[in-house]
Design an enzyme around this catalytic site. Structure first.
Site, PDB file in Angstrom:
ATOM      1  N   GLU A  80      -7.398  73.963  22.254  1.00 17.75           N
ATOM      2  CA  GLU A  80      -6.826  75.210  22.431  1.00 17.75           C
ATOM      3  C   GLU A  80      -6.602  76.096  21.364  1.00 17.75           C
ATOM      4  O   GLU A  80      -5.696  77.026  21.146  1.00 17.75           O
ATOM      5  CB  GLU A  80      -5.145  74.864  23.003  1.00 17.75           C
ATOM      6  CG  GLU A  80      -5.643  74.200  24.258  1.00 17.75           C
ATOM      7  CD  GLU A  80      -3.890  74.228  25.074  1.00 17.75           C
ATOM      8  OE1 GLU A  80      -4.121  75.009  26.022  1.00 17.75           O
ATOM      9  OE2 GLU A  80      -3.183  73.465  24.502  1.00 17.75           O
ATOM     10  N   HIS A  99       1.942  76.854  19.597  1.00 19.63           N
ATOM     11  CA  HIS A  99       1.810  76.723  20.721  1.00 19.63           C
ATOM     12  C   HIS A  99       2.422  75.384  21.157  1.00 19.63           C
ATOM     13  O   HIS A  99       2.093  74.109  20.535  1.00 19.63           O
ATOM     14  CB  HIS A  99       0.408  76.462  21.225  1.00 19.63           C
ATOM     15  CG  HIS A  99       0.281  75.980  22.418  1.00 19.63           C
ATOM     16  ND1 HIS A  99       0.656  76.329  23.593  1.00 19.63           N
ATOM     17  CD2 HIS A  99      -0.649  74.961  23.015  1.00 19.63           C
ATOM     18  CE1 HIS A  99       0.184  75.739  24.751  1.00 19.63           C
ATOM     19  NE2 HIS A  99      -0.595  74.571  24.303  1.00 19.63           N
ATOM     20  N   HIS A 101       4.155  72.554  24.439  1.00 19.92           N
ATOM     21  CA  HIS A 101       4.681  72.260  25.802  1.00 19.92           C
ATOM     22  C   HIS A 101       6.230  71.955  25.896  1.00 19.92           C
ATOM     23  O   HIS A 101       6.664  71.067  26.718  1.00 19.92           O
ATOM     24  CB  HIS A 101       3.666  71.043  26.197  1.00 19.92           C
ATOM     25  CG  HIS A 101       2.479  70.949  26.053  1.00 19.92           C
ATOM     26  ND1 HIS A 101       1.647  70.097  25.534  1.00 19.92           N
ATOM     27  CD2 HIS A 101       1.750  72.431  25.861  1.00 19.92           C
ATOM     28  CE1 HIS A 101       0.389  70.663  25.505  1.00 19.92           C
ATOM     29  NE2 HIS A 101       0.438  71.782  25.736  1.00 19.92           N
ATOM     30  N   HIS A 169       2.379  74.738  31.863  1.00 15.37           N
ATOM     31  CA  HIS A 169       1.670  74.320  30.649  1.00 15.37           C
ATOM     32  C   HIS A 169       2.600  74.434  29.752  1.00 15.37           C
ATOM     33  O   HIS A 169       3.035  73.127  28.998  1.00 15.37           O
ATOM     34  CB  HIS A 169       0.722  75.200  30.319  1.00 15.37           C
ATOM     35  CG  HIS A 169      -0.228  74.868  29.127  1.00 15.37           C
ATOM     36  ND1 HIS A 169      -1.311  75.316  29.036  1.00 15.37           N
ATOM     37  CD2 HIS A 169      -0.011  73.854  28.321  1.00 15.37           C
ATOM     38  CE1 HIS A 169      -1.886  75.047  27.692  1.00 15.37           C
ATOM     39  NE2 HIS A 169      -0.909  74.043  27.391  1.00 15.37           N
TER      40      HIS A 169
HETATM   41 ZN   LIG Z   1      -1.409  73.325  25.624  1.00 16.13          ZN
END
Ligand SMILES: [Zn+2]
Length: 239
Positions: A80, A99, A101, A169
């Site tokens: 990602e 980024h 979760h 996500h």
């Molecule tokens: Zn992710």
């Protein structure tokens, strides 16, 4: 290892940030943090695909504007990484991206209720935390931002905001520095948790006004060095 186009301080901040976010449970074995190079603004630096708590300076990779490793670096990068590259392309003032979760952000990506600033530490959310729904861009998906077009669409959803939620996500948060992006990802998680708690009490919930949010965001920028010094020392094991 090839020399990175990044200052010693930036490298140190990046290593510390992965460990800090793991300690705060914003990242677990998944998720990543990056910084725009302070020597080559068209490039960015992030670790190879490894659990954030284990990151050392030797794990850092330099990626080009298309989120690809420089020639000769055969290490495996994060799938990602396009999240980061496409945000740097679209937002020239952004210097760091996280980024994650982060668990408390997930309900807000799935439900209609908007994530809003419930206290001053989450004040940067005043500009809104839009929800990116990958299905609207690609029906056949595995939720991951695995190429440039998906990264570009995510950056488009983020727009001028500080945080974008990703349905099913996680979330992505930006800052003008590594400490600011770290601060914001920690307090996005906390704000989300507190907002969920507040919904169990008698409402309506009083959120920060836009003006309070804007002013408080500036104030927090002025005191960022204090938590950063503490977090970094703990993470790097220095006195
Ligand atoms: Zn992710």
């Amino acid at each position: 290892m090839k020399k990175l186009s990044a200052s010693r301080n930036l490298i140190q901040d990046l290593v510390a940030s992965s460990r800090i976010l793991a300690t705060h449970e914003v990242l677990d074995a998944y998720g990543h943090v990056s910084a725009r190079s302070d020597q080559r603004p068209d490039r960015f630096v992030m670790s190879r695909a490894v659990a954030p708590a284990l990151v050392t300076a030797a794990d850092l990779m330099e990626l080009d504007a298309d989120s690809e490793a420089l020639a000769g670096d055969k290490r495996k990068g994060f799938i990602e990484r396009y999240i980061h590259g496409e945000i740097y392309r679209m937002r020239p003032e952004v210097m760091a991206v996280v980024h994650s979760h982060s668990p408390s952000s997930i309900p807000f990506g799935a439900a209609r209720t908007k994530l809003r600033p419930i206290y001053h530490m989450g004040s940067f959310l005043w500009s809104g935390a839009p929800v990116f729904d990958i299905r609207k861009v690609r029906v056949e998906n595995d939720l991951l931002i695995r190429d440039r077009p998906l990264g570009k669409a995510l950056a488009g959803s983020l727009g001028a905001c500080t945080c974008v939620l990703m349905r099913g996500h996680g979330m992505t948060v930006v800052g003008r520095s590594v400490p600011e992006a770290v601060f914001r990802s920690i307090y996005t998680e906390m704000n989300a948790r507190l907002q969920l708690q507040a919904t169990q009490l008698e409402g309506p919930i009083e959120f920060l006004s836009d003006e309070e949010g804007r002013r408080s965001t500036e104030s927090n920028r002025g005191t960022l060095e204090r938590p950063w010094e503490l977090w970094k020392k703990k993470a790097l094991g220095r006195k």
